[in-house]
Design a protein around this motif. Structure first.
Motif, mmCIF file in Angstrom:
data_model
loop_
_atom_site.group_PDB
_atom_site.id
_atom_site.type_symbol
_atom_site.label_atom_id
_atom_site.label_comp_id
_atom_site.label_asym_id
_atom_site.label_seq_id
_atom_site.Cartn_x
_atom_site.Cartn_y
_atom_site.Cartn_z
ATOM 1 N N VAL A 22 0.250 -7.412 -2.719
ATOM 2 C CA VAL A 22 -0.659 -6.509 -1.995
ATOM 3 C C VAL A 22 -0.200 -6.333 -0.550
ATOM 4 C CG1 VAL A 22 -3.017 -6.309 -1.065
ATOM 5 C CG2 VAL A 22 -2.652 -6.894 -3.473
ATOM 6 N N THR A 23 0.206 -7.403 0.090
ATOM 7 C CA THR A 23 0.656 -7.324 1.480
ATOM 8 C C THR A 23 1.872 -6.418 1.611
ATOM 9 O OG1 THR A 23 -0.196 -9.541 1.918
ATOM 10 C CG2 THR A 23 1.442 -8.684 3.459
ATOM 11 N N TYR A 26 0.887 -2.786 0.925
ATOM 12 C CA TYR A 26 0.075 -2.249 2.014
ATOM 13 C C TYR A 26 0.929 -1.941 3.249
ATOM 14 C CZ TYR A 26 -3.406 -1.655 5.623
ATOM 15 O OH TYR A 26 -4.138 -1.149 6.656
ATOM 16 N N LEU A 29 2.498 1.401 2.304
ATOM 17 C CA LEU A 29 1.590 2.531 2.105
ATOM 18 C C LEU A 29 0.691 2.807 3.315
ATOM 19 C CD1 LEU A 29 0.240 2.039 -1.538
ATOM 20 C CD2 LEU A 29 2.009 3.601 -0.749
ATOM 21 N N ARG A 30 0.244 1.749 3.968
ATOM 22 C CA ARG A 30 -0.709 1.860 5.085
ATOM 23 C C ARG A 30 -1.979 2.610 4.675
ATOM 24 N NH1 ARG A 30 0.715 -1.634 9.000
ATOM 25 N NH2 ARG A 30 2.881 -1.413 9.554
ATOM 26 N N ASP A 31 -2.416 2.382 3.445
ATOM 27 C CA ASP A 31 -3.615 3.033 2.928
ATOM 28 C C ASP A 31 -4.766 2.030 2.908
ATOM 29 O OD1 ASP A 31 -5.542 4.486 1.639
ATOM 30 O OD2 ASP A 31 -4.445 4.685 -0.245
ATOM 31 N N PRO A 32 -5.790 2.212 3.762
ATOM 32 C CA PRO A 32 -6.890 1.254 3.825
ATOM 33 C C PRO A 32 -7.666 1.143 2.510
ATOM 34 C CG PRO A 32 -7.203 3.014 5.443
ATOM 35 C CD PRO A 32 -5.923 3.276 4.735
ATOM 36 N N PHE A 34 -6.426 1.258 -0.513
ATOM 37 C CA PHE A 34 -5.659 0.324 -1.345
ATOM 38 C C PHE A 34 -5.970 -1.114 -0.918
ATOM 39 C CE2 PHE A 34 -1.926 -2.436 -1.723
ATOM 40 C CZ PHE A 34 -1.792 -2.454 -3.102
ATOM 41 N N HIS A 35 -5.995 -1.350 0.376
ATOM 42 C CA HIS A 35 -6.275 -2.693 0.900
ATOM 43 C C HIS A 35 -7.681 -3.143 0.507
ATOM 44 C CE1 HIS A 35 -7.539 -5.563 4.081
ATOM 45 N NE2 HIS A 35 -6.359 -6.065 3.788
ATOM 46 N N GLN A 36 -8.662 -2.269 0.632
ATOM 47 C CA GLN A 36 -10.046 -2.620 0.310
ATOM 48 C C GLN A 36 -10.223 -2.931 -1.176
ATOM 49 O OE1 GLN A 36 -11.767 0.930 1.810
ATOM 50 N NE2 GLN A 36 -11.914 0.163 3.896
ATOM 51 N N SER A 38 -7.864 -3.829 -3.294
ATOM 52 C CA SER A 38 -7.099 -5.041 -3.597
ATOM 53 C C SER A 38 -7.846 -6.290 -3.151
ATOM 54 C CB SER A 38 -5.735 -4.987 -2.912
ATOM 55 O OG SER A 38 -5.010 -3.883 -3.359
ATOM 56 N N TYR A 39 -8.433 -6.216 -1.973
ATOM 57 C CA TYR A 39 -9.205 -7.350 -1.462
ATOM 58 C C TYR A 39 -10.428 -7.610 -2.349
ATOM 59 C CZ TYR A 39 -12.007 -10.243 1.628
ATOM 60 O OH TYR A 39 -12.771 -11.258 2.141
#
Length: 167
Positions: A22-23, A26, A29-32, A34-36, A38-39
Motif C-alpha cells: 500500500v505504501t 500510494y 498514485l498519490r490518491d487519498p 486509495f489510501h483511505q 487500504s487503511y
C-alpha cells in the motif's frame, strides 16, 4: 500440523507485506481515496483477529464473554466512528473549512473532524491494546488482573486481590 506460532507469524508477514504494498502504490498514485480504502481494509482485517480469541476465552469465567465483547465493541465503534469522520471531512473539506471560519472559536473545534479521527482512533487502539493484554492475562489464568474503568469510560488493567489467597 503447524507449529503453534505459525499462524501468528504468517499473519504478521501478510500484514507487513500488505502495508509495504500500500505504501509503495500510494507513493506512486498519490490518491487519498486509495489510501483511505487500504487503511480501512487493514483495520478490518486486524479487527477480526481478536474475535477468535474472545470466542475461545468467553467460557472461562462467568460474565467474561460479555465483558470481552463490550471492550471489543467499544474499541471498534470508536475506531469506525473516527474513520467515518475522517472520510466525511476528506470528501467535504471545503464545506467544513468554510463552516469553521464562519462559526469561529470555540465551536470550530467541533468541525475539526480530522482531529476527532485522531482522538477516536487513538481511544479505539488503546482499548484494543488493553483488551489484548486482558485476554493474555486470562489465557495465563491470572485471576489477580481485572479491567477497571477510569471516569467510567477509559479501560485499564488493575491488580486485584484474589479471594482465598494471601499475597
Amino acid at each position: 500440523m503447524f507449529p503453534p506460532y505459525f499462524h501468528a507469524l504468517l499473519l504478521s508477514l501478510l500484514l507487513s507485506a500488505y502495508s509495504i504494498f500500500v505504501t509503495v502504490v500510494y507513493i506512486h498514485l498519490r490518491d487519498p481515496v486509495f489510501h483511505q480504502v487500504s487503511y480501512g481494509l487493514l483495520v478490518a482485517i486486524t479487527a477480526l483477529v481478536p474475535m477468535k480469541h474472545i470466542v475461545r476465552l468467553s467460557g472461562r469465567r462467568e460474565g467474561l464473554g460479555r465483558r470481552l465483547w463490550w471492550m471489543y465493541g467499544t474499541s471498534l465503534v470508536a475506531y469506525l466512528t473516527g474513520f467515518l469522520l475522517w472520510n466525511i471531512e476528506n470528501f467535504n473539506c471545503e464545506v467544513f473549512r468554510s463552516w469553521r471560519e464562519t462559526v469561529g472559536y470555540p465551536w470550530r473545534v467541533v468541525g475539526e473532524l480530522h482531529a476527532w479521527w485522531h482522538l477516536l482512533t487513538g481511544f479505539g487502539t488503546y482499548g484494543s491494546i488493553v483488551l489484548c493484554q486482558y485476554m493474555r492475562a486470562i489465557t495465563l489464568d491470572r485471576r489477580d488482573v481485572d479491567i477497571r474503568l477510569l471516569c467510567g469510560c477509559i479501560p485499564f488493567l488493575d491488580k486485584v486481590k484474589v479471594k482465598g489467597k494471601s499475597q
